[in-house]
Design an enzyme around this catalytic site. Structure first.
Site, short mmCIF file in Angstrom:
data_model
loop_
_atom_site.label_atom_id
_atom_site.label_comp_id
_atom_site.label_asym_id
_atom_site.label_seq_id
_atom_site.Cartn_x
_atom_site.Cartn_y
_atom_site.Cartn_z
N SER A 8 0.85 -1.19 0.00
CA SER A 8 0.00 0.00 0.00
C SER A 8 0.88 1.23 0.00
CB SER A 8 -0.88 0.02 1.25
OG SER A 8 -1.41 1.32 1.41
N HIS A 33 -1.34 -1.37 -4.17
CA HIS A 33 -2.61 -1.03 -3.51
C HIS A 33 -2.67 0.49 -3.30
CE1 HIS A 33 -6.04 -2.07 -0.87
NE2 HIS A 33 -5.62 -1.11 -0.06
N ASP A 35 -4.95 3.53 -1.75
CA ASP A 35 -6.02 3.82 -0.80
C ASP A 35 -6.60 5.21 -1.04
OD1 ASP A 35 -6.10 1.51 1.02
OD2 ASP A 35 -4.01 2.05 1.41
N MET A 37 -9.22 7.91 0.07
CA MET A 37 -10.05 8.26 1.23
C MET A 37 -10.62 9.66 1.03
SD MET A 37 -7.63 6.97 4.34
CE MET A 37 -6.63 5.48 4.20
N HIS A 66 -8.57 0.88 -3.64
CA HIS A 66 -9.47 0.67 -2.50
C HIS A 66 -10.18 1.99 -2.23
CE1 HIS A 66 -9.56 -0.44 2.11
NE2 HIS A 66 -10.78 -0.32 1.60
N MET A 68 -12.33 4.16 -0.15
CA MET A 68 -12.94 4.40 1.16
C MET A 68 -13.65 5.74 1.05
SD MET A 68 -9.74 3.01 3.37
CE MET A 68 -8.69 3.09 1.94
N MET A 137 -11.40 -6.36 6.00
CA MET A 137 -10.54 -5.40 6.70
C MET A 137 -10.14 -5.97 8.07
SD MET A 137 -10.14 -2.81 4.67
CE MET A 137 -9.16 -1.86 5.84
N ASP A 175 -6.44 -6.55 4.70
CA ASP A 175 -5.83 -5.22 4.70
C ASP A 175 -5.88 -4.65 6.10
OD1 ASP A 175 -5.00 -2.66 4.08
OD2 ASP A 175 -6.71 -2.17 2.80
#
Ligand code: DX5
Ligand code: ZN
Length: 221
Positions: A8, A33, A35, A37, A66, A68, A137, A175
């Site tokens: 990540s 990966h 992330d 957000m 991913h 979020m 998660m 994760d």
């Protein structure tokens, strides 16, 4: 099953992102990966299409994005165009999983659903045929470097049973807090795809750590 390691970049040094990605690739990473957000679904804000597009130019590895975020469908087109290979959305933020997963697949990406530690597996039991990946998660999403939640292991075990029973080929990704100490029990429980941020980027030798994590899985007896 083969082990996939997905560093990540949340834990990477963004002043030298290109070098960090090259290091991951040289160390044998399978996916990168990313992330995303939004400061709403999770209390932290990161990056979006611009960074996906930047990472896309640095590597040919699959980009595992991913999301979020609330209303993730707002970003599907842009992220696919930026070079995402897979997009994983949270069941807690996506009430129309059937439609949303199909849209991700239409855009040529692998479609995944993530479940927070408090969300039961049955949040996805009706849409298993649309799933390319289930992300369990093992921390509450939002930050890197958090402590692994041990009862995620049993959730992975039940997820593996659920997917096998449905004859699903979907990957099971984990994760949060994945490190030398935790990866093997997740592999034994049935996970095949391992996100790791701090464990890799804070290691003494980040490049070698990718192989170290993979070696911890070894052969199951
Ligand atoms: C957490 C993110 C993770 C994070 C993992 O919300 O989804 O991908 O980067 O970081 P570590 O491996 O440090 O727990
Ligand atoms: Zn993540």
């Amino acid at each position: 099953m083969t082990v996939r390691i997905a560093p990540s970049i949340l834990a990477a040094d963004f002043a030298k992102l290109g070098d960090e990605i090259a290091m991951c690739e040289a160390g044998g990473a399978d996916w990168i990966h990313i992330d995303v957000m939004d400061g709403r679904f999770v209390p932290n804000l990161t990056y979006g299409a611009k960074v996906i597009e930047t990472v896309r130019r640095c590597t040919s590895l699959p980009l595992d994005v991913h999301l979020m975020v609330v209303e993730p469908e707002k970003f599907f087109e842009d992220f696919a165009a930026a070079g995402a290979s897979g997009m994983t959305i949270h069941a807690e933020a996506a009430p129309h999983l059937h439609r949303q997963l199909n849209r991700i697949r239409e855009l040529g990406c692998r479609a995944g659903v993530a479940l927070n530690p408090a969300t039961p597996l049955n949040a996805v039991c009706e849409i298993i045929p649309e799933l390319d990946l289930l992300l369990v998660m093992s921390v509450n999403p939002g930050f890197g470097g958090q402590e692994f939640i041990p009862y995620a292991v049993d959730k992975v075990r039940r997820a593996r049973l659920m997917l096998d029973e449905a004859d699903s080929q979907a990957a099971i990704e984990v994760d949060g807090g994945i490190a030398r100490e935790t990866i093997r029990e997740m592999w034994s429980a049935g996970a095949d795809t391992f996100v790791a941020g701090n464990a890799i980027f804070s290691a003494a030798n980040p490049k070698a750590e990718i192989g170290e994590l993979r070696d911890r899985c070894g052969v199951l007896v």
